[in-house]
Design an enzyme around this catalytic site. Structure first.
Site, short mmCIF file in Angstrom:
data_model
loop_
_atom_site.label_atom_id
_atom_site.label_comp_id
_atom_site.label_asym_id
_atom_site.label_seq_id
_atom_site.Cartn_x
_atom_site.Cartn_y
_atom_site.Cartn_z
N HIS A 60 -5.29 -0.64 -5.39
CA HIS A 60 -4.54 0.62 -5.45
C HIS A 60 -5.25 1.65 -6.33
O HIS A 60 -5.36 2.82 -5.96
CB HIS A 60 -3.13 0.33 -5.96
CG HIS A 60 -2.24 1.54 -6.01
ND1 HIS A 60 -1.76 2.14 -4.87
CD2 HIS A 60 -1.77 2.26 -7.06
CE1 HIS A 60 -1.01 3.19 -5.21
NE2 HIS A 60 -1.01 3.28 -6.52
N ASP A 111 3.07 2.51 -14.86
CA ASP A 111 2.86 3.57 -13.87
C ASP A 111 2.48 4.87 -14.59
O ASP A 111 2.98 5.17 -15.67
CB ASP A 111 4.14 3.78 -13.07
CG ASP A 111 3.88 4.35 -11.68
OD1 ASP A 111 2.72 4.70 -11.40
OD2 ASP A 111 4.83 4.43 -10.89
#
Length: 321
Positions: free
Chosen positions: A230, A157
């Site tokens: 995403h 992330d």
């Protein structure tokens, strides 16, 4: 003595928006109690935040303790009045039934970070004890770093976070709103994941949803990366240049309760790019081409806050609406 020209005057110091990434965090969202006394207590508290953070942080100087405090639109008006940050407004809900970015109550945000949870815990305790019943905590999440910067769904992330001067340029308010120079906007959402369903997918299927390889964190080639991935939908360009935000997301969870989540927190110089990312994810780009990660992740909170500079935060103690 001559007065310094505006160009040579010191700019206000920012809060710890782009502090080093840490291994622990506590996110607290609170609402303000009605009446003048709670508002007065919160205003006075504004000038205590930095001192309390220093005092707790001195116990473990290597712990990288920091705290960021932000205020929602309605709270700003009630606590401080005008002038107000130019782009501050309520969280904008978007999406469709079953796939919606929801707005939830929240007047004050605290983002507390450190390399040890005990530092976060102690600072949160000290900050909240000063406020007493002037506020009600409506959401509190203790986040942790997951292996090598992995999200709860197993992918790295924050890979594309801006660094150095870029981080400042993309997160700090500048000349466009001079009364709030070196402030920042922050948007938060708490996501809960259906990990059982997610883990039933093959690694290849997960990679197509995220748009990156799972093990090596390499972005998929455009020829094979779906436009609904995403990474595709959260890439924003303006005049041919990518507009970035600063993420400091944290996993959280309670395995015994079957709770597995990600606390999304994004800082930016304006709410616009974060809101555009959410619209791409929840509505789609074009409409209907939504982020398939949302088939496995549900947003259960949402709030938008303004983070004043560190200098202004202390000055707000004397502000009256």
């Amino acid at each position: 003595m001559t007065t310094p020209s505006p160009s040579t005057q010191r700019k206000p110091a920012p809060q710890a928006v782009y502090s080093p990434i840490t291994s622990s965090a506590i996110f607290i969202v609170a609402t303000l109690a009605p009446g003048s006394e709670p508002a007065e207590k919160v205003r006075g508290w504004c000038e205590d935040i930095a001192a309390l953070t220093r005092s707790v942080g001195k116990r473990v100087p290597s712990g990288n303790l920091s705290c960021v405090c932000g205020f929602a639109s309605g709270a700003w008006d009630r606590l401080f009045g005008g002038p107000r940050p130019a782009s501050l407004h309520g969280f904008r809900e978007m999406g469709v039934e079953g796939r919606r970015a929801v707005a939830t109550p929240g007047d004050i945000l605290l983002h507390i970070r450190a390399d040890q949870m005990d530092l976060c815990f102690e600072l949160a305790t000290q900050l909240l004890s000063r406020l007493g019943d002037a506020i009600t905590v409506v959401d509190e999440v203790q986040g942790f770093r997951y292996f090598d910067m992995r999200s709860m769904v197993g992918f790295v992330d924050g890979t594309e976070n801006p660094v150095g001067h870029e981080a400042v340029d993309f997160t700090m308010v500048g000349d466009e709103d001079p009364a709030f120079t070196n402030g920042s906007y922050v948007l938060v959402q708490k996501y809960l994941h259906n990990m059982a369903a997610w883990n039933e997918l093959s690694v290849e299927a997960q990679e197509r949803i995220i748009g990156r390889t799972k093990l090596s964190d390499i972005e998929l080639d455009e020829s094979v990366k779906p436009s609904s991935s995403h990474s595709s939908l959260t890439t924003i360009t303006e005049d041919g240049e990518e507009v970035k935000i600063l993420r400091d997301n944290m996993p959280f969870g309670r395995p015994g309760a079957g709770e597995f989540g990600t606390y999304f927190i994004g800082y930016a110089r304006s709410p616009a790019p974060i809101e555009q990312m959410l619209e791409n994810m929840f509505v789609g780009r074009p409409a209907g081409n939504y982020d398939r990660l949302l088939d496995f992740s549900t947003a259960v909170t949402g709030g938008l806050f303004f983070v004043p500079s560190a200098d202004l935060l202390e000055e707000l103690a004397e502000r009256r609406p």
